[in-house]
Design a protein around this motif. Structure first.
Motif, PDB file in Angstrom:
ATOM      1  N   ASP A 136      25.451   5.662 -25.846  1.00 25.05           N
ATOM      2  CA  ASP A 136      25.329   6.294 -24.537  1.00 25.05           C
ATOM      3  C   ASP A 136      23.891   6.723 -24.282  1.00 25.05           C
ATOM      4  O   ASP A 136      23.082   6.794 -25.191  1.00 25.05           O
ATOM      5  CB  ASP A 136      26.251   7.504 -24.449  1.00 25.05           C
ATOM      6  N   ALA A 146      29.743   8.965 -16.190  1.00 27.92           N
ATOM      7  CA  ALA A 146      28.728   9.871 -16.733  1.00 27.92           C
ATOM      8  C   ALA A 146      29.273  11.285 -16.700  1.00 27.92           C
ATOM      9  O   ALA A 146      30.168  11.602 -15.908  1.00 27.92           O
ATOM     10  CB  ALA A 146      27.439   9.776 -15.916  1.00 27.92           C
ATOM     11  N   ARG A 169      28.256   2.367 -18.667  1.00 31.84           N
ATOM     12  CA  ARG A 169      27.343   2.531 -17.532  1.00 31.84           C
ATOM     13  C   ARG A 169      28.065   2.799 -16.210  1.00 31.84           C
ATOM     14  O   ARG A 169      27.481   2.675 -15.150  1.00 31.84           O
ATOM     15  CB  ARG A 169      26.432   1.297 -17.350  1.00 31.84           C
ATOM     16  N   THR A 204      16.483   7.745 -16.862  1.00 31.07           N
ATOM     17  CA  THR A 204      16.666   7.112 -18.158  1.00 31.07           C
ATOM     18  C   THR A 204      15.335   6.501 -18.562  1.00 31.07           C
ATOM     19  O   THR A 204      14.550   6.082 -17.713  1.00 31.07           O
ATOM     20  CB  THR A 204      17.725   6.001 -18.069  1.00 31.07           C
ATOM     21  N   VAL A 264      25.273   9.377 -19.779  1.00 31.01           N
ATOM     22  CA  VAL A 264      25.827   8.163 -19.166  1.00 31.01           C
ATOM     23  C   VAL A 264      26.527   7.352 -20.253  1.00 31.01           C
ATOM     24  O   VAL A 264      25.929   6.994 -21.264  1.00 31.01           O
ATOM     25  CB  VAL A 264      24.711   7.319 -18.510  1.00 31.01           C
ATOM     26  N   ASP A 265      27.793   7.116 -20.033  1.00 36.31           N
ATOM     27  CA  ASP A 265      28.612   6.400 -21.000  1.00 36.31           C
ATOM     28  C   ASP A 265      28.089   4.981 -21.202  1.00 36.31           C
ATOM     29  O   ASP A 265      27.449   4.419 -20.324  1.00 36.31           O
ATOM     30  CB  ASP A 265      30.063   6.363 -20.489  1.00 36.31           C
TER      31      ASP A 265
END
Lengths: 190, 277
Positions: free
Chosen positions: B175, B200, B197, B273, B193-194
């Motif tokens: 993640d 989250a 994608r 990110t 965020v898992d």
């Protein structure tokens, strides 16, 4: 296991918390969080802030249980003292004070007479209410404005149009009088 | 206990017990209390009375305990993840209480979880929020060594409250953790965020409550345009939000109750990110 905890004294719960036992904290929360929340909300007139107080207090109890000294009073008394202190800190920040005043103004409890007083009647137990009523009016008023209103004694003096020193000593003597009247409950509850 | 000083302080004890003195006076009282047992006793008595005035039965709202429990788990996860931090014997002196430590019921006494050393624990305790951000920070630097723990951690979180799912996500090296910060004001939040994608978890770290008719709102920038990811309420709590794989820049604003289609307030916290930068 759960029932063991339910039977444990508050003092033993704090020992469990000191040993990082989460179930002990959960049990302390079950016993006292409602009262902590109620007092914080009473002072702040704001549910979200009152929840913040609850969360902070129990996390603080978790990280620093040694701050509670069983010789100085009950766990509940300790938590309520902390809750009041924290709520008043929040209230002294200007925005929270404003929100409280708006909430108070919007409140429907605006019947003639003593609003502050009526609201208290809803929250405190019978014997405590009786004891408050038996205080000389000026002492009661000063204590209520300071404790429930979150006002400093100087603000109370301004609100009541009395000298600061007078208010200061009325609060002290009123608390002393309450202590005498509530003595049976205090010794039993500590 | 010098005479003038003592009587001056004594006269403040009632107001002090009701938190009704100013900061200077509070400091003076506290200094004096350190050396005056009789004032300490009087203060204890006033405080017990005050606590009775403020004592009423009632319930705390649902959800508050979940937030507390989530904090404890994040703290614990931080301790377990930080293998370089040595186990130190904390709390050498347990609180004194009736019967002493030996008198504790076994259910209460038996616990031997590893904990953060006191300095780190103190930092965590200093604020929920600060703690969260720090733990997540520790985690992200150690994720690579954590892989094998994730599976057991996730199955241990049988309750799977939102907080525990957020925690599980934070522990999963697949993640992505995005720190949302604001330089001047110190507000902070974390977005995890898992790996798929599309999910989250928004974890508020330091976001003060807004007035009741305002709400926090989470946005992402997609091709330069803000897209709302959800309204978070005036008192933001851990929330699940849906994201798209190409989203990399996230921000939070304060908006009128109910949220807005386009941000109208200033950006309170933001982050992206690392892939995006």
């Amino acid at each position: 296991m759960r029932s063991d905890l339910a039977l444990a004294s508050d003092a033993n719960l704090v020992i469990g918390i000191a040993r990082w036992n989460e179930a002990a904290l959960a049990e302390a929360y079950r016993r006292h969080a409602g009262a902590v929340y109620g007092l914080a909300r009473r002072v702040l007139w704001d549910e979200a802030l009152a929840e913040e107080v609850v969360q902070e207090l129990f996390l603080r109890l978790w990280s620093a249980p040694e701050r509670y000294d069983a010789e100085r009073g009950s766990l509940r008394s300790f938590l309520l003292t902390q809750a009041h202190g924290r709520a008043v800190d929040m209230l002294r920040s200007e925005s929270a004070r404003r929100r409280r005043e708006q909430a108070e103004a919007a409140s429907t409890v605006t019947t003639a007479g003593d609003v502050e007083h009526e609201a208290i009647d809803l929250t405190v137990g019978d014997s405590v209410r009786d004891a408050l009523h038996r205080l000389p009016e000026r002492e009661r008023k000063a204590i209520e404005l300071a404790y429930f209103g979150g006002h400093s004694y100087r603000e109370v003096a301004t609100l009541l149009g009395e000298p600061e020193g007078t208010v200061k000593s009325r609060i002290r003597s009123g608390l002393g009088r309450l202590q005498v009247q509530l003595a049976p409950m205090l010794s039993g509850g500590a | 206990m010098s005479g003038v000083r003592h009587s001056e302080i004594e006269s403040l004890l009632g107001a002090y017990a009701l938190d009704a003195v100013d900061a200077d006076e509070a400091r003076a009282v506290e200094e004096h209390l350190a050396t005056c047992p009789s004032c300490r006793d009087e203060l204890d008595a006033h405080r017990r009375v005050a606590a009775m005035l403020g004592d009423a039965d009632g319930r705390a709202p649902a959800g508050v305990w979940d937030r507390i429990a989530a904090e404890l788990r994040l703290e614990q996860a931080g301790a377990d993840a930080s293998s370089s931090i040595p186990d130190t014997p904390l709390r050498l002196r347990p609180p004194t209480a009736d019967g002493g430590p030996a008198g504790a019921p076994s259910a209460v006494g038996a616990s031997s979880r590893r904990r953060l050393p006191s300095v780190a624990a103190g930092v965590l305790a200093a604020g929920v929020a600060a703690g969260l951000a720090i733990v997540v920070g520790i985690l992200s630097s150690r994720l690579s060594s954590l892989d094998h723990q994730v599976g057991s951690m996730q199955s241990a979180l049988a309750g799977r409250s939102l907080q525990s799912m957020a925690l599980a996500a934070a522990l999963d090296p697949r993640d992505t953790t995005v720190q949302l910060t604001s330089a001047p004001a110190g507000e902070r939040a974390t977005l995890i965020v898992d790996r798929d994608r599309s999910t989250a978890y928004f974890v508020p770290a330091a976001l003060p409550s807004l007035p009741s008719r305002r709400t926090y709102q989470l946005w992402s920038l997609v091709r330069g345009k803000p897209v709302s990811l959800g309204v978070l309420g005036s008192h933001a709590v851990t929330s699940e939000v849906h994201v798209q794989p190409d989203m990399s820049v996230f921000m939070v604003t304060a908006e009128p109750e109910g949220g807005t289609a386009q941000p109208t307030g200033t950006v309170l916290v933001q982050g992206s990110t690392s892939a995006a930068s």
